[in-house]
Design an enzyme around this catalytic site. Structure first.
Site, short mmCIF file in Angstrom:
data_model
loop_
_atom_site.label_atom_id
_atom_site.label_comp_id
_atom_site.label_asym_id
_atom_site.label_seq_id
_atom_site.Cartn_x
_atom_site.Cartn_y
_atom_site.Cartn_z
N HIS A 104 33.58 -41.27 56.96
CA HIS A 104 32.83 -40.43 56.04
C HIS A 104 32.31 -41.19 54.82
CE1 HIS A 104 31.12 -36.66 55.21
NE2 HIS A 104 31.91 -36.27 54.24
N HIS A 119 37.41 -37.75 50.07
CA HIS A 119 36.03 -38.10 50.36
C HIS A 119 35.75 -39.55 49.95
CE1 HIS A 119 34.22 -34.23 51.40
NE2 HIS A 119 33.06 -34.85 51.50
N SER A 175 37.84 -34.69 46.26
CA SER A 175 37.01 -35.72 45.64
C SER A 175 37.89 -36.85 45.09
CB SER A 175 36.23 -35.08 44.48
OG SER A 175 35.70 -36.09 43.64
N TYR A 188 31.23 -28.17 57.29
CA TYR A 188 32.52 -27.88 56.69
C TYR A 188 33.24 -26.72 57.36
CZ TYR A 188 31.52 -31.02 52.84
OH TYR A 188 31.27 -32.13 52.10
N SER A 216 32.76 -59.74 52.14
CA SER A 216 33.72 -59.91 51.04
C SER A 216 33.37 -58.99 49.89
CB SER A 216 33.70 -61.36 50.56
OG SER A 216 34.03 -62.23 51.63
#
Ligand SMILES: *[C@@H]1O[C@H](CO)[C@@H](O)[C@H](O)[C@H]1NC(C)=O
Ligand SMILES: *[C@@H]1O[C@H](CO)[C@@H](O)[C@H](O)[C@H]1NC(C)=O
Ligand SMILES: *[C@@H]1O[C@H](CO)[C@@H](O)[C@H](O)[C@H]1NC(C)=O
Ligand SMILES: *[C@@H]1O[C@H](CO)[C@@H](O)[C@H](O)[C@H]1NC(C)=O
Ligand SMILES: *[C@@H]1O[C@H](CO)[C@@H](O)[C@H](O)[C@H]1NC(C)=O
Ligand SMILES: *[C@@H]1O[C@H](CO)[C@@H](O)[C@H](O)[C@H]1NC(C)=O
Ligand SMILES: *[C@@H]1O[C@H](CO)[C@@H](O)[C@H](O)[C@H]1NC(C)=O
Length: 683
Positions: free
Chosen positions: A131, A240, A291, A481, A617
């Site tokens: 995600h 998230h 969040s 959702y 990197s």
């Protein structure tokens, strides 16, 4: 955390494991392995699946968020667990992409079928997206997703499908006998609930059973070979990956990807990112309302809090309300959250219709046009545009989605192809006492808890107590959702995006219970596999311009330096070595494994340059900026960390430019460039 890891189930001398399976609106064949079977463990190899500029990025639905370079690579990480003799096995893939689309799944399954016959099938392959919101878009067959990604973009789809298949191939070839361990622990200071007002709509008695409005638990599956060498791990944690905000243009795998990066760098000592055999996947879970921007929402113009049910600001409205991470900028926030997740895993291993609020976005990335969250009234203006452009939803659909005012009536829209899937995969894989629920979207905190609990009690009541149930998010097909019925009534973003209406969660709970029961009863109850999802004949429908020939400024050629590095840098935090080259479009370098840059150190002993960093990197950033007349620049930055070994270094760039070979043929020609050598001195 010093608690020791717990083995899943124990045979005589070895730990033996089982697994299995599920799927499709109703589940198919189910089996649970007995203790007598030996487990083969495959281990995985991280695979390079870099996606690159300037494909649009998937996640924030922000058309301005176009790829403009590379911060870290996107990988597909594959794990296969199997019985030694039997045919039963399960594949779990965690890919650094926004979500797995049905198109990706169908194409991966098709390739697996042509390579392996019936070995890897819809019922034993789980594909999960981490995600990240900073990956490519354009890999969907359903029309809704074409709006922000400008259609179906074949190169993006192809490199995702090929990268996933390649990681499964590598896993397949490297299977070893081994043991699995499971562990759990809590991660602090790394999440907030971004729709706390919806969460509060859940019954008090239910909320009182939990100490937090987010799930802080991390579940970890560790794989060890017969000699005790660690091979890899999968971690599931609900947050998230939006530490990088919607102003970011660099492709990267966000906080979860950074946790993987740290873990793999730690275990594959002395290797470059992407090399080494240890693979650490940090996979998504019930992150729907969670969040990482832990300082919470503030108005970007006035600095005051906008922690209100609509997430709006007095001046400027919803567009000004953005949550901030713990760090001083998005790079530092990503590093902090990723590091918290990594440290927890590390400690443990030592022993279809969208509502108006859908367009409002969230405090992690606001939407456009002043839609606000918590809309239960439609807006006459937008309703009219909707009716004229897209057709008015039927009375039946309107009633079914109540109280959601329908913005995109996706379930009734079929041009040029359907806008949303109406066949959805549901899947459980049981590996010993671990049950992995592969869910097709983003469950909110409480939805996830209800699902886990229902599945657990189903196992309990059918003679299989003590299962560790974990939710693997963004799997197999994307259906937005899944909020609880109570959260749905408030119609914040997550609820408006619960596309199958207020009873979506109940429907899923029923399906997953059916799967769990079938697994618990060891296949004695036959389940029909359900209908096949459609495979639309969309080859390429894209508004993205095709690539044309490129040029260098007068007197220069591709790879020439335009702005040179300094001669000397000090090894202190904050020093950035930077060089700008005559560049070319990164999309020309189409190989999944192409590396765009190296940082090299001169060795006096061997009189040669040694690569110390590459484009995956964390300390390197690759920016592409497009000019006119087919010209563009590439800037490579190296954020020199404290502790860098003093010495002589250089930065190199590897690209391809498009050249006209004949009247009709345009080819990609490789080139490279290098900065001058520069010195890094002790502070
Ligand atoms: C479960 O079923 C499989 C075959 O379907 C069988 O081989 C196995 O012994 C069964 N295990 C248990 C614990 O009943
Ligand atoms: C959005 O709404 C706010 C207040 O509700 C207003 O100040 C602002 O100008 C509006 N923005 C747009 C783009 O309409
Ligand atoms: C995103 O983060 C950067 C700092 O890295 C900040 O300057 C910018 O304002 C943020 N964007 C938004 C929309 O909050
Ligand atoms: C939908 O309902 C409205 C109001 O109840 C009614 O006027 C309209 O005719 C209905 N539309 C259809 C297609 O049945
Ligand atoms: C898909 O569409 C293309 C052109 O639109 C057509 O040539 C092709 O035959 C179609 N393939 C299938 C399997 O229908
Ligand atoms: C390596 O060579 C450079 C240039 O010849 C010299 O300045 C430097 O001291 C040497 N470093 C070591 C470690 O020998
Ligand atoms: C490329 O770099 C040159 C030299 O710094 C600069 O003049 C030019 O504007 C840059 N072009 C782009 C597209 O960034």
């Amino acid at each position: 955390l010093s608690r020791i890891t717990v083995s899943l189930s124990q045979g005589e001398n070895q730990i033996f494991l089982g697994f299995l399976e599920w799927r499709a609106l109703t589940p198919s064949s189910i089996a649970r392995l007995g203790k007598e079977t030996c487990m083969y463990l495959r281990v995985p190899l991280a695979n390079r699946n870099p996606q690159r500029a300037p494909l649009l990025q998937m996640g924030y639905a922000n058309p301005d968020q176009v790829g403009g370079g590379l911060l870290s690579r996107l990988y597909s990480r594959a794990f296969i667990v199997a019985e030694p003799q039997g045919s039963r096995r399960v594949v779990f893939v965690s890919a650094d992409i926004g979500m797995v689309s049905q198109r990706v799944r169908l194409e991966v399954l098709k390739q697996l079928r042509s390579k392996y016959g019936e070995l890897y099938r819809q019922d034993n392959v789980i594909l999960s997206g981490t995600h990240t919101h900073s990956g490519p878009g354009g890999y969907f067959q359903y029309t809704l997703f074409w709006i922000t990604s400008k259609g179906l973009v074949q190169p993006a789809l192809k490199s995702i499908v090929n990268g996933i298949v390649k990681s499964i191939d590598i896993a397949h070839e490297n299977m070893k006998k081994g043991r699995l361990f499971i562990n759990r622990g809590t991660v602090e200071n790394s999440q907030i609930n971004r729709s706390p007002f919806s969460y509060l709509a859940n019954p008090e008695s239910e909320r009182n059973r939990y100490s937090s409005n987010t799930d802080k638990e991390m579940v970890l599956l560790k794989m060890v070979d017969e000699d005790g060498h660690e091979l890899g791990l999968i971690s599931w944690f609900a947050v998230h990956p939006v530490s990088m905000n919607n102003s970011n243009h660099l492709v990267n795998s966000d906080n979860m990807g950074y946790a993987s990066y740290l873990f793999e760098q730690e275990k594959n000592k002395g290797m470059l990112p992407g090399e080494g055999s240890f693979v650490a996947a940090f996979a998504s879970s019930n992150l729907g309302d969670v969040s990482p921007n832990t300082r919470g929402p503030f108005c970007t113009n006035t600095g005051e809090s906008c922690d209100n049910p609509q997430s709006t600001c007095p001046i400027g409205g919803a567009a000004m309300c953005m949550a901030k991470g713990p760090g001083k900028d998005m790079f530092e926030s990503t590093r902090i959250i990723g590091q918290n997740i990594y440290l927890k895993a590390k400690v443990q291993t030592c022993k279809p219709a969208l509502g108006h609020s859908f367009a409002a976005g969230t405090i992690d990335g606001v939407g456009a046009f002043n839609f606000t969250q918590g809309s239960v009234e439609g807006d006459p203006f937008w309703d009219q545009i909707r009716d004229q452009l897209l057709g008015e939803p039927s009375n039946e659909t309107k009633a079914c989605h109540k109280p959601k005012p329908i913005l995109f009536n996706t379930g009734e829209m079929t041009w040029p192809h359907p806008w949303h899937p109406d066949i959805v995969d549901v899947q459980i894989a049981a590996i010993g006492s671990l049950a992995i629920l592969a869910v097709p979207g983003e469950f909110t905190t409480m939805s996830g808890r209800r699902l886990r609990e229902a599945v657990q009690s189903e196992f309990d009541s059918h003679g299989t107590p003590g299962m560790n149930v974990v939710i693997a998010g963004l799997c197999n097909v994307y259906t937005h959702y899944i909020s609880t019925y109570e959260e749905y009534q408030l119609q914040r973003y997550e609820a408006a995006s619960t596309i199958y209406g207020p009873h979506t969660l109940s429907a899923y709970i029923q399906l997953y219970r059916g799967l769990a029961k079938a697994i618990a009863l060891n296949g004695t109850r036959e389940l029909s596999p359900g209908p096949e999802p459609p495979f639309f004949n969309v080859t390429s429908l894209t508004l993205l311009p095709s690539l044309s020939t490129e040029s260098a400024p007068a007197g220069k050629t591709f790879g020439d330096v335009l702005e040179e590095v300094r001669q000397e840098y000090r090894e202190v935090r904050g020093e950035v070595a930077e060089v700008t080259f005559v560049g070319a479009n990164p999309r020309n370098s189409a190989e999944n494994t192409h590396n765009f840059l190296t940082v090299e150190r001169y060795s006096n002993i061997s009189s040669s340059w040694r690569v110390v960093l590459n484009d995956a990197s964390w300390d390197t950033r690759f920016y592409w900026s497009k000019g006119s007349r087919g010209q563009s620049n590439v800037t490579i930055e190296w954020h020199i960390p404290a502790g860098t070994e003093p010495g002589v270094y250089r930065l190199r760039y590897f690209g391809h430019y498009k050249k006209r070979a004949t009247l009709v043929r345009v080819i990609s020609v490789p080139f490279e460039g290098s900065s001058s050598a520069f010195q890094i001195t002790a502070p």
